[in-house]
Write an enzyme that holds these catalytic residues in place. Sequence first.
Site, short mmCIF file in Angstrom:
data_model
loop_
_atom_site.label_atom_id
_atom_site.label_comp_id
_atom_site.label_asym_id
_atom_site.label_seq_id
_atom_site.Cartn_x
_atom_site.Cartn_y
_atom_site.Cartn_z
N HIS A 209 -9.54 5.07 9.82
CA HIS A 209 -8.78 3.85 9.49
C HIS A 209 -7.29 4.04 9.79
O HIS A 209 -6.61 3.17 10.30
CB HIS A 209 -9.00 3.54 8.01
CG HIS A 209 -8.54 2.17 7.60
ND1 HIS A 209 -8.28 1.83 6.31
CD2 HIS A 209 -8.28 1.07 8.33
CE1 HIS A 209 -7.89 0.57 6.26
NE2 HIS A 209 -7.88 0.09 7.48
N PHE B 120 11.21 -0.40 13.29
CA PHE B 120 9.95 0.26 12.88
C PHE B 120 10.25 1.32 11.81
O PHE B 120 10.58 2.46 12.13
CB PHE B 120 9.29 0.90 14.10
CG PHE B 120 7.93 1.47 13.82
CD1 PHE B 120 7.73 2.85 13.75
CD2 PHE B 120 6.84 0.65 13.62
CE1 PHE B 120 6.47 3.38 13.49
CE2 PHE B 120 5.57 1.18 13.35
CZ PHE B 120 5.40 2.55 13.29
N THR C 50 -10.93 8.92 6.91
CA THR C 50 -11.62 8.13 7.96
C THR C 50 -10.64 7.87 9.10
O THR C 50 -9.46 8.22 9.01
CB THR C 50 -12.07 6.77 7.37
OG1 THR C 50 -10.89 5.97 7.13
CG2 THR C 50 -12.84 6.96 6.07
N ALA D 78 0.34 -2.13 5.63
CA ALA D 78 1.07 -2.08 6.90
C ALA D 78 0.44 -2.97 7.96
O ALA D 78 1.14 -3.54 8.81
CB ALA D 78 1.12 -0.64 7.39
N PHE D 79 -0.89 -3.12 7.90
CA PHE D 79 -1.57 -3.92 8.92
C PHE D 79 -1.06 -5.36 8.96
O PHE D 79 -1.04 -6.01 10.01
CB PHE D 79 -3.09 -3.91 8.67
CG PHE D 79 -3.88 -4.51 9.79
CD1 PHE D 79 -4.30 -5.84 9.71
CD2 PHE D 79 -4.21 -3.77 10.91
CE1 PHE D 79 -5.03 -6.41 10.74
CE2 PHE D 79 -4.95 -4.32 11.95
CZ PHE D 79 -5.36 -5.65 11.86
N ILE E 278 -0.70 6.80 5.43
CA ILE E 278 -0.97 8.23 5.19
C ILE E 278 -2.42 8.49 5.53
O ILE E 278 -3.32 7.78 5.06
CB ILE E 278 -0.68 8.59 3.73
CG1 ILE E 278 0.80 8.26 3.40
CG2 ILE E 278 -0.99 10.06 3.47
CD1 ILE E 278 1.15 8.37 1.94
N PHE F 262 0.86 -1.18 0.00
CA PHE F 262 0.00 0.00 0.00
C PHE F 262 0.91 1.24 0.00
O PHE F 262 1.91 1.29 0.71
CB PHE F 262 -0.86 0.00 1.26
CG PHE F 262 -2.14 0.77 1.18
CD1 PHE F 262 -2.14 2.17 1.20
CD2 PHE F 262 -3.36 0.12 1.07
CE1 PHE F 262 -3.32 2.88 1.14
CE2 PHE F 262 -4.55 0.83 1.02
CZ PHE F 262 -4.52 2.21 1.05
O1 LIG Z 1 0.04 0.43 4.44
C1 LIG Z 1 -1.04 1.03 4.47
N1 LIG Z 1 -2.21 0.33 4.55
C2 LIG Z 1 -3.40 0.98 4.58
N2 LIG Z 1 -4.52 0.24 4.64
C3 LIG Z 1 -4.53 -1.19 4.35
C4 LIG Z 1 -4.21 -2.02 5.57
O2 LIG Z 1 -2.84 -1.90 5.93
C5 LIG Z 1 -4.50 -3.50 5.29
O3 LIG Z 1 -3.65 -3.94 4.25
C6 LIG Z 1 -5.95 -3.72 4.88
O4 LIG Z 1 -6.79 -3.14 5.86
C7 LIG Z 1 -6.28 -5.20 4.74
O5 LIG Z 1 -6.05 -5.89 5.95
C8 LIG Z 1 -3.44 2.38 4.53
N3 LIG Z 1 -4.67 3.08 4.56
O6 LIG Z 1 -5.77 2.50 4.57
O7 LIG Z 1 -4.65 4.38 4.57
C9 LIG Z 1 -2.21 3.10 4.44
O8 LIG Z 1 -2.16 4.35 4.36
N4 LIG Z 1 -1.06 2.39 4.41
#
Ligand SMILES: O=c1[nH]c(NC[C@H](O)[C@H](O)[C@H](O)CO)c([N+](=O)[O-])c(=O)[nH]1
Length: 154
Positions: free
Chosen positions: A88, A113, A86, A56-57, A82, A22
Site C-alpha cells: 500500500h 511536496f 503491504t 496522503a492519497f 510510513i 493519517f
Molecule cells: O497519509 C497516509 N495515508 C495512508 N493510507 C491512507 C490513504 O492515504 C488514503 O487516505 C486511504 O487509502 C483512503 O483513500 C498511509 N498508509 O496506509 O500507510 C500512510 O502511511 N499515510
Amino acid sequence: MKIYEGKLVADGVKIGIVAGRFNEFITSKLISGALDGLKRHNVDEDSIEIAWVPGAFEIPLVASEMARSKKYDAIICLGAVIRGNTSHYDYVCNEVSKGIAHVSLDTGIPVMFGVVTTENIEQAIERAGTKSGNKGYDVAVGAIEMINLVKEIK
Ligand SMILES: O=c1[nH]c(NC[C@H](O)[C@H](O)[C@H](O)CO)c([N+](=O)[O-])c(=O)[nH]1
C-alpha cells in the site's frame, strides 16, 4: 548573464495548506514547522488556510481545488506515509507525488511536496522537527521562494 532567484519576501502572500490526517502525530508537527517558517517570513496568519484530508492519497484533489480557486499564491502539501507490511505504501507514495506534481504543472501555481515518505516511524520523527529538521518548515520557505521566482520569470 541573467540569474533568476526567488527572494524570501512574503508581503501579501496567501498560502493554502493541505494536510493528511493519517499519522497525525507526525503531520501536526509538519504543520507547526510550516507555520513557523511562514510567520518568520512575515506571512500574515490570516493569509493561511488549512484543509485536512483523510490521508496522503487525498492530498492532490484538494490541492488541485485550492490551486484552481486562484485564492492562493502557493499550496503546501503535508503528510506522512510510513511503510507498513503491504505494498500500500508504494501505491500511496507514487500517486501522491505524481498527483502533486500534476497540480503544479497544470495550474502554474507552486505546489510544494512536504509529504514525508519513510521506512519507519523513527525516520518520520527525525523529519518532523528533530535530527533531520522539519520538512514542513523547509517547504514553507520553499513556497515563498517559488512564489517570487515564478513572478520574476513571468
Ligand atoms: O497519509 C497516509 N495515508 C495512508 N493510507 C491512507 C490513504 O492515504 C488514503 O487516505 C486511504 O487509502 C483512503 O483513500 C498511509 N498508509 O496506509 O500507510 C500512510 O502511511 N499515510
